[in-house]
Design a protein around this motif. Structure first.
Motif, PDB file in Angstrom:
ATOM      1  N   UNK A 126      38.891  30.748  38.921  1.00 24.43           N
ATOM      2  CA  UNK A 126      40.585  31.325  38.879  1.00 24.43           C
ATOM      3  C   UNK A 126      40.198  32.396  38.055  1.00 24.43           C
ATOM      4  N   UNK A 127      41.032  33.543  38.437  1.00 24.90           N
ATOM      5  CA  UNK A 127      41.387  34.685  37.611  1.00 24.90           C
ATOM      6  C   UNK A 127      42.753  34.350  36.850  1.00 24.90           C
ATOM      7  N   UNK A 128      42.587  34.358  35.530  1.00 27.81           N
ATOM      8  CA  UNK A 128      43.894  33.600  35.177  1.00 27.81           C
ATOM      9  C   UNK A 128      44.922  34.925  34.849  1.00 27.81           C
ATOM     10  N   UNK A 149      51.397  37.945  32.229  1.00 27.61           N
ATOM     11  CA  UNK A 149      52.107  37.385  33.474  1.00 27.61           C
ATOM     12  C   UNK A 149      52.523  36.111  33.096  1.00 27.61           C
ATOM     13  N   UNK A 150      53.134  35.249  33.980  1.00 32.76           N
ATOM     14  CA  UNK A 150      53.709  33.975  33.569  1.00 32.76           C
ATOM     15  C   UNK A 150      52.855  33.213  32.805  1.00 32.76           C
ATOM     16  N   UNK A 151      51.446  33.250  33.146  1.00 29.69           N
ATOM     17  CA  UNK A 151      50.516  32.113  32.503  1.00 29.69           C
ATOM     18  C   UNK A 151      49.998  32.561  31.272  1.00 29.69           C
ATOM     19  N   UNK A 152      50.469  33.748  30.722  1.00 30.97           N
ATOM     20  CA  UNK A 152      49.455  34.389  29.705  1.00 30.97           C
ATOM     21  C   UNK A 152      49.887  33.840  28.348  1.00 30.97           C
ATOM     22  N   UNK A 153      51.014  33.216  28.356  1.00 31.96           N
ATOM     23  CA  UNK A 153      51.035  32.648  26.764  1.00 31.96           C
ATOM     24  C   UNK A 153      49.940  31.603  26.497  1.00 31.96           C
ATOM     25  N   UNK A 154      49.819  30.706  27.542  1.00 29.46           N
ATOM     26  CA  UNK A 154      48.610  29.708  27.514  1.00 29.46           C
ATOM     27  C   UNK A 154      47.242  30.253  27.835  1.00 29.46           C
ATOM     28  N   UNK A 155      47.140  31.282  28.876  1.00 28.07           N
ATOM     29  CA  UNK A 155      45.651  31.701  29.408  1.00 28.07           C
ATOM     30  C   UNK A 155      45.338  33.309  28.980  1.00 28.07           C
TER      31      UNK A 155
END
Ligand SMILES: Cc1cc2nc3c(=O)[nH]c(=O)nc-3n(C[C@H](O)[C@H](O)[C@H](O)COP(=O)(O)OP(=O)(O)OC[C@H]3O[C@@H](n4cnc5c(N)ncnc54)[C@H](O)[C@@H]3O)c2cc1C
Length: 459
Positions: A126-128, A149-155
């Motif tokens: 997966x490319x986060x 992006x949407x997931x960057x707070x976690x990833x």
């Protein structure tokens, strides 16, 4: 100036175009900014040596070069006007290597973000970094803007995923920086310096990126309406403060919700959320089969701030809820012209940032529907241009940037400085750091030919 076109054509042949339609297309990007005049030529590079030749010739003749990926940028960073050559990298689009053993992929800069991710899927990788433009933007552009992006707070944002780069410098030299290894601290971290440098220090021609195991397990998604956006923002800050670490946490204000409702139809929102309604919408998604107590705690915190929740444990309803957020930009685009802005504040100051937006909106008589990547304090206030770029829009934007700085925030969380924010750069950096950054630029690009007029007011 004809000289450069002749020299480029002699070395690069058909990679060089002066087709007026192409010259016009690269004057703008998705920010809507139009560069004054047209560039001298466009080089459609397909290999690193073509990038090297372009920069060597441009450097000899002192001609500016604007690197360009897919042109989806929102800060006018890839726009080319009078007297420059635009260097397009989108045809350098090969995935060179996927190495599950080392957890890396090696790509050319023109690979579309979503294409890399699709190629990784069969390997369970997966490319986060996932900008909302992942289906249309390039890895090179993502690196140059340090896209989030949407997931960057976690990833994490793009910087966390970049291990090594091959970069062509302003004089045409090809250098390698960074490491294929997970760790590596030899010398200054030039890889990190190139990430987010908006094409002003060098042209990325290859990237080694970190890839992760694809997240497994179930997702749990919470949609919540609040009576007011401030309460939604407070709940988001409370979730961050409670260390709950959702994968996605997005927020829409009332005006954004109105636009989405008009665009998708009220029924779509009702199907996803039931009869609840409100002036602020928070979407929280936990991935990798979260512990039930994590979800319960998030619901408690949301309800403590007046939110009405809908919790979904199936992926399909989760997607329906996410679709409300994803429809925000298309909805605003469909409703008329907007200037999409981008600022970040410490996550504990999110509610104050919404107050500041409301105050600026009222003072200048400008509508500013706003969405936020609430998990990382990154807000996108959208200025509605009822009569084009009037002075009051610039004035309102100035006031908002100042408010973001006063809240301990920054002028841009992910879109970059480009043309549109260069006049504000010194306000955030201060005179000494601004000067230091100009000096750094001069080390890499003594003649100032790389992306002239971007980021700095002078190059
Ligand atoms: C609908 C929509 C949603 C978006 N959502 C997000 C989001 O969620 N998060 C986010 O961060 N951004 C988002 N963006 C903005 C944009 O997509 C990103 O900034 C993206 O990283 C730009 O990639 P690009 O390939 O289009 O680059 P371009 O727009 O072509 O270029 C952007 C900058 O990078 C430089 N550049 C490009 N390629 C190279 C290279 N190979 N070497 C050196 N410099 C280079 C250019 O000179 C320019 O300064 C969105 C845009 C749109 C239209």
């Amino acid at each position: 100036m004809q000289d450069i076109v002749a020299r480029l054509t002699a070395e690069l042949g058909e990679a060089v175009t002066v087709d007026p339609e192409r010259l016009t297309a690269v004057r703008t990007d998705k920010s809507g900014w139009l560069s004054p005049g047209a560039p001298l030529a466009v080089v459609e590079a397909t290999s690193a040596w073509q990038v090297q030749a372009t920069l060597r010739i441009a450097n000899e003749l002192g001609v500016g070069v604007v690197p360009r990926g897919a042109g989806t940028g929102l800060a006018a960073g890839a726009t080319g006007g009078d007297g420059v050559v635009v260097l397009c990298l989108d045809r350098m689009d090969r995935i060179l290597e996927i190495d599950p053993a080392d957890g890396i992929a090696v790509v050319e800069p023109g690979v579309i973000n979503a294409d890399l991710d699709a190629a990784l899927e069969p390997y369970g990788l997966w490319y986060a970094p996932d900008p909302a433009s992942k289906a249309i933007s390039t890895i090179g552009g993502n690196i140059a803007t340090n896209a989030g992006g949407l997931l960057c707070a976690k990833y994490g944002v793009t910087r966390e995923a970049v291990l090594a780069l091959k970069v062509v410098l302003a004089d045409g030299r090809l250098i390698s920086v960074g490491h294929r290894t997970v760790k590596g601290v030899t010398g200054y971290d030039l890889t990190a310096l190139f990430v987010g440098s908006e094409g002003t220090l060098g042209v990325v021609v290859e990237a080694t990126v970190r890839v992760l195991p694809r997240p497994v397990g179930d997702v749990v998604t919470i949609g919540a309406f609040f009576p007011a956006v401030r309460q939604a923002a407070q709940a988001a800050s409370a979730i961050v403060g409670a260390q709950l670490r959702p994968a996605v946490m997005e927020l829409l204000d009332g005006q954004s919700l109105d636009a989405v409702r008009a665009y998708l139809g009220a029924a779509v929102i009702r199907d996803a959320m039931g009869p609840a309604a409100g002036d602020g919408f928070l979407l929280v998604q936990f991935d990798q089969s979260p512990a039930p107590e994590t979800v319960l705690r998030a619901v408690e915190l949301i309800e403590a701030d007046g939110g009405q929740t809908r919790v979904s444990t199936d992926a399909a309803t989760g997607e329906q809820l996410l679709a409300i957020r994803r429809a925000m930009h298309p909805a605003l685009e469909a409703s008329g012209e907007v200037l999409i802005e981008d600022l970040s504040v410490p996550r504990s100051r999110l509610a104050d940032a919404f107050d500041a937006i409301a105050e600026v909106s009222a003072r200048h008589g400008v509508r500013i529907p706003t969405a936020a990547h609430a998990g990382d304090g990154n807000l996108h206030p959208n200025f509605v241009l009822e009569n084009g770029m009037e002075q009051k829009i610039w004035d309102a934007a100035d006031d908002l940037f100042r408010a973001a700085l006063d809240l301990g925030g920054t002028l841009t969380g992910e879109h970059g400085v480009g043309v549109l924010k260069r006049h504000h750069l010194v306000d955030e950096l201060g005179a000494d750091v601004y000067r230091l950054q100009q000096q750094l630029k001069a080390v890499f690009d003594p003649q100032g030919i790389l992306n002239p007029g971007k980021v700095f007011t002078t190059s």
